[in-house]
Design an enzyme around this catalytic site. Structure first.
Site, PDB file in Angstrom:
ATOM      1  N   ARG A   1      35.341  47.610  68.594  1.00 41.90           N
ATOM      2  CA  ARG A   1      34.020  46.973  68.521  1.00 41.90           C
ATOM      3  C   ARG A   1      32.848  47.876  68.182  1.00 41.90           C
ATOM      4  O   ARG A   1      31.777  47.382  67.868  1.00 41.90           O
ATOM      5  CB  ARG A   1      33.726  46.247  69.845  1.00 41.90           C
ATOM      6  CG  ARG A   1      34.534  44.980  70.007  1.00 41.90           C
ATOM      7  CD  ARG A   1      34.518  44.523  71.426  1.00 41.90           C
ATOM      8  NE  ARG A   1      35.115  45.557  72.262  1.00 41.90           N
ATOM      9  CZ  ARG A   1      35.301  45.461  73.560  1.00 41.90           C
ATOM     10  NH1 ARG A   1      34.916  44.369  74.192  1.00 41.90           N
ATOM     11  NH2 ARG A   1      35.862  46.435  74.239  1.00 41.90           N
TER      12      ARG A   1
ATOM     13  N   ARG B   1      36.788  40.528  63.443  1.00 40.56           N
ATOM     14  CA  ARG B   1      37.217  39.907  64.696  1.00 40.56           C
ATOM     15  C   ARG B   1      36.858  38.423  64.752  1.00 40.56           C
ATOM     16  O   ARG B   1      37.555  37.620  65.377  1.00 40.56           O
ATOM     17  CB  ARG B   1      36.581  40.690  65.861  1.00 40.56           C
ATOM     18  CG  ARG B   1      36.794  40.158  67.257  1.00 40.56           C
ATOM     19  CD  ARG B   1      38.238  40.225  67.687  1.00 40.56           C
ATOM     20  NE  ARG B   1      38.394  39.570  68.980  1.00 40.56           N
ATOM     21  CZ  ARG B   1      38.492  38.258  69.137  1.00 40.56           C
ATOM     22  NH1 ARG B   1      38.456  37.454  68.072  1.00 40.56           N
ATOM     23  NH2 ARG B   1      38.654  37.741  70.341  1.00 40.56           N
TER      24      ARG B   1
HETATM   25  O1  CP3 Z   1      42.279  52.014  67.748  1.00 37.18           O
HETATM   26  C1  CP3 Z   1      42.911  51.593  68.749  1.00 37.18           C
HETATM   27  O2  CP3 Z   1      43.289  52.375  69.638  1.00 37.18           O
HETATM   28  C2  CP3 Z   1      43.114  50.110  68.810  1.00 37.18           C
HETATM   29  C3  CP3 Z   1      44.331  49.590  69.451  1.00 37.18           C
HETATM   30  C4  CP3 Z   1      44.256  49.425  70.968  1.00 37.18           C
HETATM   31  C5  CP3 Z   1      43.564  48.390  71.685  1.00 37.18           C
HETATM   32  N1  CP3 Z   1      43.913  48.507  73.002  1.00 37.18           N
HETATM   33  C6  CP3 Z   1      42.679  47.354  71.094  1.00 37.18           C
HETATM   34  C7  CP3 Z   1      41.758  46.566  71.967  1.00 37.18           C
HETATM   35  C8  CP3 Z   1      44.937  50.195  71.902  1.00 37.18           C
HETATM   36  C9  CP3 Z   1      45.759  51.457  71.667  1.00 37.18           C
HETATM   37  C10 CP3 Z   1      44.704  49.601  73.183  1.00 37.18           C
HETATM   38  C11 CP3 Z   1      45.323  50.111  74.423  1.00 37.18           C
HETATM   39  C12 CP3 Z   1      44.954  49.526  75.708  1.00 37.18           C
HETATM   40  N2  CP3 Z   1      44.677  48.214  76.012  1.00 37.18           N
HETATM   41  C13 CP3 Z   1      44.938  50.252  76.930  1.00 37.18           C
HETATM   42  C14 CP3 Z   1      45.304  51.720  77.089  1.00 37.18           C
HETATM   43  C15 CP3 Z   1      44.182  52.616  76.726  1.00 37.18           C
HETATM   44  C16 CP3 Z   1      43.000  52.521  77.666  1.00 37.18           C
HETATM   45  O3  CP3 Z   1      41.954  52.073  77.187  1.00 37.18           O
HETATM   46  O4  CP3 Z   1      43.144  52.889  78.833  1.00 37.18           O
HETATM   47  C17 CP3 Z   1      44.573  49.358  77.947  1.00 37.18           C
HETATM   48  C18 CP3 Z   1      44.404  49.686  79.434  1.00 37.18           C
HETATM   49  C19 CP3 Z   1      44.420  48.063  77.354  1.00 37.18           C
HETATM   50  C20 CP3 Z   1      44.096  46.791  78.039  1.00 37.18           C
HETATM   51  C21 CP3 Z   1      42.852  46.187  77.532  1.00 37.18           C
HETATM   52  N3  CP3 Z   1      42.692  45.617  76.286  1.00 37.18           N
HETATM   53  C22 CP3 Z   1      41.633  46.024  78.248  1.00 37.18           C
HETATM   54  C23 CP3 Z   1      41.385  46.516  79.660  1.00 37.18           C
HETATM   55  C24 CP3 Z   1      40.748  45.357  77.395  1.00 37.18           C
HETATM   56  C25 CP3 Z   1      39.379  44.876  77.742  1.00 37.18           C
HETATM   57  C26 CP3 Z   1      38.400  45.952  77.853  1.00 37.18           C
HETATM   58  C27 CP3 Z   1      37.846  46.245  76.524  1.00 37.18           C
HETATM   59  O5  CP3 Z   1      37.755  47.432  76.158  1.00 37.18           O
HETATM   60  O6  CP3 Z   1      37.448  45.274  75.876  1.00 37.18           O
HETATM   61  C28 CP3 Z   1      41.416  45.165  76.149  1.00 37.18           C
HETATM   62  C29 CP3 Z   1      40.867  44.536  74.919  1.00 37.18           C
HETATM   63  C30 CP3 Z   1      40.939  45.301  73.642  1.00 37.18           C
HETATM   64  N4  CP3 Z   1      42.011  46.028  73.205  1.00 37.18           N
HETATM   65  C31 CP3 Z   1      39.917  45.351  72.648  1.00 37.18           C
HETATM   66  C32 CP3 Z   1      40.423  46.149  71.600  1.00 37.18           C
HETATM   67  C33 CP3 Z   1      39.736  46.486  70.300  1.00 37.18           C
HETATM   68  C34 CP3 Z   1      38.582  44.627  72.723  1.00 37.18           C
HETATM   69  C35 CP3 Z   1      38.735  43.147  72.525  1.00 37.18           C
HETATM   70  C36 CP3 Z   1      38.106  42.590  71.286  1.00 37.18           C
HETATM   71  O7  CP3 Z   1      37.889  43.296  70.297  1.00 37.18           O
HETATM   72  O8  CP3 Z   1      37.857  41.367  71.278  1.00 37.18           O
END
Ligand code: CP3
Length: 341
Positions: free
Chosen positions: A30, A39
């Site tokens: 984002r 998105r």
């Molecule tokens: O470039 C990249 O690394 C993108 C791929 C990626 C995402 N999530 C996309 C995402 C990767 C490698 C992850 C890993 C992930 N997801 C972890 C491990 C790394 C860390 O941050 O500790 C965890 C714990 C998650 C679980 C998760 N996914 C949470 C807690 C959330 C909500 C919090 C947030 O940051 O929004 C997500 C959503 C998420 N995953 C988004 C993205 C781009 C945002 C949602 C959106 O774009 O609508």
């Protein structure tokens, strides 16, 4: 020098590199305006992840802007509970919400539910240069179990931690299921074309000592062993975020990962001295410094480059935060690419 090899792979294989390679956790997402626009083309985040056209474009967006040494497939660690049949949603401003599962026997790995991720990998491949590593990933069983048990992150995963301390059979059974699913999922990603794996254990630091070895180190070791048996040439980066120094050492020694990812709490001079003689390191610039940008960020980046030298993949200590100005990433990535010892 191994000029024609991917620098990230060279570091992971213990070979000399001319310059420290760099990629960033959450390099897609984002903070990029083009991601926010893309998105909008899907109603839910799961649908977005499971649309190979959108997810492959999201994977490539940061590489179009920055000279990064790796792409990471755009997906999420919570696609594993989704593929096990649990109801997973992402709520704006709140984060993930998982519906509690009735009983463990209702969960079953269905690879078909994540097949679009494999298609994303195939779609991205032709766009990568021969210098760009392609990273596949999964959450580690403990971190994924935290979300599956708790349903959301607002409680600090208190019940998962309590189950770990009590060594409850339900947690052990869930962990065993996740271990199998993780090996199957990562094997499929490797077959589809990724050449590096990262295991995200984002909540490893909730556990220490005996619980850490039982739920973080031991499952990671078994996953690494299974993957290494089938794919001996695919390096694995393990990221036990928040672990204590002792747990970091035990994790590095016991799991067999090719590199350890360091969070920003880890003292770089300690890690260079105690961990780096035993394997490559990745990390650990504070994402808050990337958010701030400028001199403070570059000063710490230079310090890390000097401390870690060549057996190092430059990265953050955790993901890019969504308020980060993309220009700060430009500044950081170019600084790392141009730096010479
Ligand atoms: O470039 C990249 O690394 C993108 C791929 C990626 C995402 N999530 C996309 C995402 C990767 C490698 C992850 C890993 C992930 N997801 C972890 C491990 C790394 C860390 O941050 O500790 C965890 C714990 C998650 C679980 C998760 N996914 C949470 C807690 C959330 C909500 C919090 C947030 O940051 O929004 C997500 C959503 C998420 N995953 C988004 C993205 C781009 C945002 C949602 C959106 O774009 O609508």
């Amino acid at each position: 020098m191994y000029k024609n090899e991917k620098p990230v792979l060279s570091v992971l294989q213990g070979k000399e590199v001319e310059a420290t390679p760099v990629w960033l956790m959450r390099q897609a997402g984002r903070y990029l305006p083009e991601y926010r626009q893309l998105r909008e083309k899907a109603d839910t985040f799961i649908e977005f992840c499971l649309s190979p056209d959108l997810a492959s474009e999201a994977t490539l967006q940061p590489l179009r802007r920055y000279p990064l040494d790796a792409a990471i497939v755009f997906a999420d660690i919570l696609l594993v509970p989704f593929a096990l049949g649990q109801d997973v949603r992402f709520v704006e401003q709140e984060g993930p919400v998982l519906k509690p599962f009735e009983k463990l026997s209702s969960l079953k790995w269905d690879e078909g539910r994540v097949a679009p991720v494999l298609e994303t990998i195939c779609k991205v491949l032709p766009s990568l240069t021969d210098q760009t590593a392609f990273i596949g990933f999964a959450g580690s069983p403990w971190t994924v179990a935290c979300y599956m048990i708790e349903g959301c992150s607002q409680t600090g995963f208190a019940s998962a931690c309590q189950m770990a301390v009590k060594e409850e059979p339900l947690l052990d059974d869930l962990m065993a299921l996740l271990e199998q699913a993780t090996v199957a999922y990562l094997s499929a990603q490797i077959k589809a074309g990724v050449d590096v794996i990262q295991l995200f254990d984002s909540h490893a630091g909730l556990l220490t000592g005996k619980a850490f070895s039982r739920y973080v180190t031991d499952p990671t070791k078994r996953i690494v062993l299974a993957l290494k048996q089938a794919f001996p040439n695919v390096p694995i980066i393990g990221f036990p975020r928040g672990a204590t120094p002792q747990d970091y050492m035990a994790y590095q020694q016991a799991t067999g990962v090719d590199a350890v990812g360091l969070d920003q709490q880890v003292d770089p001079s300690w890690a260079a001295r105690e961990l780096q003689p035993h394997g490559a390191l990745q990390g650990n610039l504070d994402p808050a410094l990337l958010l701030e940008g400028g001199a403070a960020m570059l000063k710490q980046a230079a310090y890390l480059l000097r401390q870690f030298g060549p057996r190092h993949i430059f990265n953050l200590g955790h993901g890019v935060v969504k308020e980060t100005p993309p220009e700060h990433v430009t500044q950081l990535v170019h600084f790392v690419k141009d730096w010479r010892p």
